[in-house]
Design a protein around this motif. Structure first.
Motif, PDB file in Angstrom:
ATOM      1  N   ILE A 127       0.838  -1.202   0.000  1.00 41.36           N
ATOM      2  CA  ILE A 127       0.000   0.000   0.000  1.00 41.36           C
ATOM      3  C   ILE A 127       0.872   1.250   0.000  1.00 41.36           C
ATOM      4  O   ILE A 127       0.652   2.194  -0.777  1.00 41.36           O
ATOM      5  CB  ILE A 127      -0.950  -0.002   1.215  1.00 41.36           C
ATOM      6  CG1 ILE A 127      -1.960  -1.146   1.093  1.00 41.36           C
ATOM      7  CG2 ILE A 127      -1.683   1.336   1.327  1.00 41.36           C
ATOM      8  CD1 ILE A 127      -2.843  -1.322   2.308  1.00 41.36           C
ATOM      9  N   ALA A 128       1.896   1.266   0.870  1.00 38.12           N
ATOM     10  CA  ALA A 128       2.784   2.430   0.958  1.00 38.12           C
ATOM     11  C   ALA A 128       3.549   2.640  -0.349  1.00 38.12           C
ATOM     12  O   ALA A 128       3.760   3.778  -0.779  1.00 38.12           O
ATOM     13  CB  ALA A 128       3.763   2.252   2.120  1.00 38.12           C
ATOM     14  N   HIS A 129       3.941   1.550  -1.001  1.00 40.59           N
ATOM     15  CA  HIS A 129       4.653   1.641  -2.282  1.00 40.59           C
ATOM     16  C   HIS A 129       3.741   2.247  -3.359  1.00 40.59           C
ATOM     17  O   HIS A 129       4.205   2.987  -4.226  1.00 40.59           O
ATOM     18  CB  HIS A 129       5.119   0.248  -2.712  1.00 40.59           C
ATOM     19  CG  HIS A 129       5.854   0.221  -4.023  1.00 40.59           C
ATOM     20  ND1 HIS A 129       7.053   0.874  -4.218  1.00 40.59           N
ATOM     21  CD2 HIS A 129       5.552  -0.365  -5.206  1.00 40.59           C
ATOM     22  CE1 HIS A 129       7.455   0.681  -5.468  1.00 40.59           C
ATOM     23  NE2 HIS A 129       6.564  -0.056  -6.087  1.00 40.59           N
ATOM     24  N   GLY A 130       2.448   1.960  -3.282  1.00 38.53           N
ATOM     25  CA  GLY A 130       1.496   2.568  -4.221  1.00 38.53           C
ATOM     26  C   GLY A 130       1.404   4.072  -4.029  1.00 38.53           C
ATOM     27  O   GLY A 130       1.204   4.821  -4.988  1.00 38.53           O
ATOM     28  N   TRP A 131       1.552   4.522  -2.782  1.00 38.89           N
ATOM     29  CA  TRP A 131       1.523   5.961  -2.502  1.00 38.89           C
ATOM     30  C   TRP A 131       2.839   6.644  -2.866  1.00 38.89           C
ATOM     31  O   TRP A 131       2.842   7.797  -3.277  1.00 38.89           O
ATOM     32  CB  TRP A 131       1.232   6.200  -1.014  1.00 38.89           C
ATOM     33  CG  TRP A 131      -0.145   5.807  -0.603  1.00 38.89           C
ATOM     34  CD1 TRP A 131      -1.264   5.762  -1.382  1.00 38.89           C
ATOM     35  CD2 TRP A 131      -0.568   5.395   0.704  1.00 38.89           C
ATOM     36  NE1 TRP A 131      -2.349   5.347  -0.652  1.00 38.89           N
ATOM     37  CE2 TRP A 131      -1.962   5.114   0.638  1.00 38.89           C
ATOM     38  CE3 TRP A 131       0.075   5.229   1.922  1.00 38.89           C
ATOM     39  CZ2 TRP A 131      -2.697   4.696   1.734  1.00 38.89           C
ATOM     40  CZ3 TRP A 131      -0.658   4.813   3.021  1.00 38.89           C
ATOM     41  CH2 TRP A 131      -2.022   4.541   2.926  1.00 38.89           C
ATOM     42  N   ALA A 132       3.945   5.931  -2.663  1.00 36.10           N
ATOM     43  CA  ALA A 132       5.274   6.490  -2.935  1.00 36.10           C
ATOM     44  C   ALA A 132       6.087   5.473  -3.736  1.00 36.10           C
ATOM     45  O   ALA A 132       6.937   4.764  -3.175  1.00 36.10           O
ATOM     46  CB  ALA A 132       5.978   6.840  -1.622  1.00 36.10           C
ATOM     47  N   TRP A 140      10.115  -0.140   2.516  1.00 36.14           N
ATOM     48  CA  TRP A 140       8.973   0.108   3.394  1.00 36.14           C
ATOM     49  C   TRP A 140       8.888  -0.956   4.488  1.00 36.14           C
ATOM     50  O   TRP A 140       8.627  -0.650   5.655  1.00 36.14           O
ATOM     51  CB  TRP A 140       7.670   0.133   2.588  1.00 36.14           C
ATOM     52  CG  TRP A 140       7.435   1.411   1.837  1.00 36.14           C
ATOM     53  CD1 TRP A 140       7.394   1.587   0.487  1.00 36.14           C
ATOM     54  CD2 TRP A 140       7.217   2.701   2.418  1.00 36.14           C
ATOM     55  NE1 TRP A 140       7.157   2.912   0.184  1.00 36.14           N
ATOM     56  CE2 TRP A 140       7.038   3.613   1.350  1.00 36.14           C
ATOM     57  CE3 TRP A 140       7.152   3.173   3.731  1.00 36.14           C
ATOM     58  CZ2 TRP A 140       6.801   4.970   1.552  1.00 36.14           C
ATOM     59  CZ3 TRP A 140       6.916   4.528   3.938  1.00 36.14           C
ATOM     60  CH2 TRP A 140       6.743   5.408   2.866  1.00 36.14           C
ATOM     61  N   GLN A 297      -9.258   5.275  -1.641  1.00 32.14           N
ATOM     62  CA  GLN A 297      -8.088   5.763  -0.898  1.00 32.14           C
ATOM     63  C   GLN A 297      -8.364   5.818   0.607  1.00 32.14           C
ATOM     64  O   GLN A 297      -7.491   5.518   1.417  1.00 32.14           O
ATOM     65  CB  GLN A 297      -7.674   7.156  -1.398  1.00 32.14           C
ATOM     66  CG  GLN A 297      -6.883   7.142  -2.691  1.00 32.14           C
ATOM     67  CD  GLN A 297      -5.638   6.266  -2.596  1.00 32.14           C
ATOM     68  OE1 GLN A 297      -4.921   6.246  -1.591  1.00 32.14           O
ATOM     69  NE2 GLN A 297      -5.384   5.496  -3.645  1.00 32.14           N
ATOM     70  N   ASN A 300      -8.058   2.385   1.790  1.00 31.62           N
ATOM     71  CA  ASN A 300      -6.639   2.015   1.764  1.00 31.62           C
ATOM     72  C   ASN A 300      -5.937   2.470   3.033  1.00 31.62           C
ATOM     73  O   ASN A 300      -5.105   1.756   3.596  1.00 31.62           O
ATOM     74  CB  ASN A 300      -5.944   2.643   0.544  1.00 31.62           C
ATOM     75  CG  ASN A 300      -5.687   1.628  -0.547  1.00 31.62           C
ATOM     76  OD1 ASN A 300      -5.870   0.429  -0.352  1.00 31.62           O
ATOM     77  ND2 ASN A 300      -5.270   2.099  -1.700  1.00 31.62           N
ATOM     78  N   VAL A 301      -6.275   3.685   3.487  1.00 29.61           N
ATOM     79  CA  VAL A 301      -5.680   4.200   4.726  1.00 29.61           C
ATOM     80  C   VAL A 301      -6.095   3.339   5.913  1.00 29.61           C
ATOM     81  O   VAL A 301      -5.280   2.988   6.767  1.00 29.61           O
ATOM     82  CB  VAL A 301      -6.092   5.675   4.954  1.00 29.61           C
ATOM     83  CG1 VAL A 301      -5.645   6.145   6.335  1.00 29.61           C
ATOM     84  CG2 VAL A 301      -5.507   6.564   3.869  1.00 29.61           C
ATOM     85  N   PHE A 304      -4.360   0.026   5.734  1.00 27.17           N
ATOM     86  CA  PHE A 304      -2.952   0.268   6.072  1.00 27.17           C
ATOM     87  C   PHE A 304      -2.766   0.332   7.586  1.00 27.17           C
ATOM     88  O   PHE A 304      -1.879  -0.313   8.150  1.00 27.17           O
ATOM     89  CB  PHE A 304      -2.516   1.577   5.410  1.00 27.17           C
ATOM     90  CG  PHE A 304      -1.086   1.971   5.669  1.00 27.17           C
ATOM     91  CD1 PHE A 304      -0.039   1.252   5.102  1.00 27.17           C
ATOM     92  CD2 PHE A 304      -0.794   3.069   6.453  1.00 27.17           C
ATOM     93  CE1 PHE A 304       1.283   1.621   5.332  1.00 27.17           C
ATOM     94  CE2 PHE A 304       0.517   3.449   6.691  1.00 27.17           C
ATOM     95  CZ  PHE A 304       1.566   2.723   6.122  1.00 27.17           C
TER      96      PHE A 304
END
Length: 468
Positions: A127-132, A140, A297, A300-301, A304
């Motif tokens: 999930i974090a990789h999708g954001w950054a 991550w 989104q 997703n949060v 996460f």
């Protein structure tokens, strides 16, 4: 740092020594642990698989699975309020059934936590990789592991604070979802019309795949209730262990069922079950349908946070379990080192080390080596719950005989509901054997359980020989 003193032999009920660990967890931490411990990604994402096989009957699937989880939680609460210990049900199993049981359930649960930890770390990293996207997934994972290792090596109140706010966010998200979903059912929200019971009676009715679908739904969702055990492990590090765990269990038991069953009822009422797409969160589907902007989104949060919460709780639970095993001579005594703040530092590092190994295996060989490890713990939760029930059957009578004043929280309908729970667990394992997807989990978990039992038996045989 110092080594913890040897623990007393846990044979009786009244002669327990105090834990050398900190007592930094407050009642609010315990209550939120009880509420948030079982609200994870399995509910927010995995429930879609249950809806696909059961249709609206998923509500009944969650009622059945949730009722079993509630019974187990009540048993755990009864024993933990009477005999708080960092090893929780491992200590209870040893007192009730013998050293082999404490050894077996303790090591199986530790193995379960450190393997599942890899799934949670990897899922959060995706999930974090999708954001950054510029930060690789492995980086991550490393960040998450380092952050939560630091949190678990600090005072236990840090763990409590992390979990308090994680759980608060998860609970808040479900309450908001239930509120919006209910308004959508009655057509109160803008651009919505009343739904009524159309989606419950159409597309094949309440049970489109019959009771077989409901049973398949139970198999799909029951393991989402794993995590309720952490609150009883944490009880030993609260200000008033007996009172804290009793209050946490009482407040959590019905609310958890309400969150799970209520969510499913809203989902299958707002949307036809046939509209659910594989791999999509049913929560996102409902929020999209009622016009919540950026629903994907937002969820997703929440997912996460749920994954990081589970990662944090599993690191904590695994370290306390292996520390308790070391206290009783069932793990290397080197793990007994405790900081001045009451943190079992080597037990934390040992759990983190194996957790790192699991993560690397998941990143490198997700479909081979790690898959076998994941299958090996697939049904272990039911083995643990089974030993919890067997322990409660024996300890309840012993507590009533030796220290009845410690029974501040009692199991409902004892001993009948305990036997019902045991029979239900046996039935779930039997049904898993008939399911092509679940059968490998039972076989591999059975092999893992057999291996631990063999080691426990060999140890006792060697000790008997040495005494003779």
């Amino acid at each position: 740092m110092h080594d913890a003193p040897p623990a007393a032999e846990p044979a009786g009920i009244t002669g327990t020594e105090p834990e050398p660990l900190s007592h930094g967890l407050k009642q609010r931490h315990m209550t939120m642990l009880g509420l948030g411990g079982v609200i994870g990604a399995g509910l927010f994402v995995g429930s879609g698989a249950g809806i696909a096989v059961a249709g609206p009957g998923i509500v009944l699937s969650y009622l059945i699975a949730g009722a079993l989880a509630m019974l187990v939680m009540r048993m755990l609460g009864e024993m933990s309020s009477a005999m708080p210990a960092s090893g929780s049900f491992s200590v209870h199993a040893e007192r009730a059934l013998g050293r082999w049981a404490g050894f077996t359930v303790g090591w199986l649960y530790w193995f379960l936590l450190v393997v599942v930890l890899a799934v949670e770390a990897t899922g959060a990293a995706q999930i974090a990789h999708g954001w950054a996207p510029s930060v690789p997934q492995w980086a991550w994972v490393l960040i998450f592991m380092l952050v939560f290792t630091g949190a678990n090596l600090a005072a236990v109140k840090n763990f409590g604070e992390f979990e308090f706010w994680f759980a608060a966010l998860k609970v808040g998200a479900i309450v908001l979802f239930l509120g919006l979903g209910t308004l959508a059912v009655f057509g109160v929200l803008p651009d919505t019309s009343p739904v009524g019971l159309t989606n419950l009676t159409g597309q094949g009715g309440l049970l489109p795949n019959g009771w077989a679908g409901v049973v398949s739904g139970v198999l799909a969702v029951i393991f989402a209730f794993g995590g309720l055990e952490v609150v009883t492990i944490a009880a030993a590090e609260s200000d008033d262990p007996a009172r804290a765990v009793a209050r946490a269990v009482r407040s959590a038991v019905w609310r958890i069922l309400f969150f799970y069953v209520g969510s499913m009822l809203v989902i299958v009422t707002v949307l036809p079950w046939t509209a659910m797409r594989p791999g999509q969160s049913p929560y996102v589907a409902v929020l999209d349908h009622i016009g919540v902007p950026a629903a994907g989104q937002i969820m997703n949060v929440v997912v996460f946070v749920a994954l990081l919460s589970a990662l944090n709780a599993n690191l904590y639970g695994s370290s306390r379990m292996i520390f308790s095993l070391a206290e009783r001579g069932e793990a290397p005594r080197a793990l007994l080192t405790v900081t001045r703040g009451g943190v079992p530092v080597r037990a934390v590092l040992a759990s983190v080390a194996f957790g790192f190994v699991s993560v690397l295996l998941n990143l490198k060989w997700p479909d081979s080596v790690f898959l076998y490890m994941l299958n090996a713990v697939g049904a272990v939760l039911l083995v643990v719950w089974g030993l919890v029930a067997a322990s409660q059957l024996r300890l309840r009578r012993r507590i009533e005989r030796e220290a009845p004043e410690r029974l501040t929280l009692r199991m409902w309908g004892f001993p009948y509901l305990t036997w019902v729970a045991l029979a239900a667990m046996g039935a779930v394992l039997g049904l898993m054997l008939t399911d092509d997807a679940a059968r490998p989990q039972v076989m591999w978990s059975g092999a893992a359980t057999g291996a631990v039992l063999l080691v426990a038996g060999l140890r006792e045989w060697r000790e008997r020989r040495a005494r003779a």
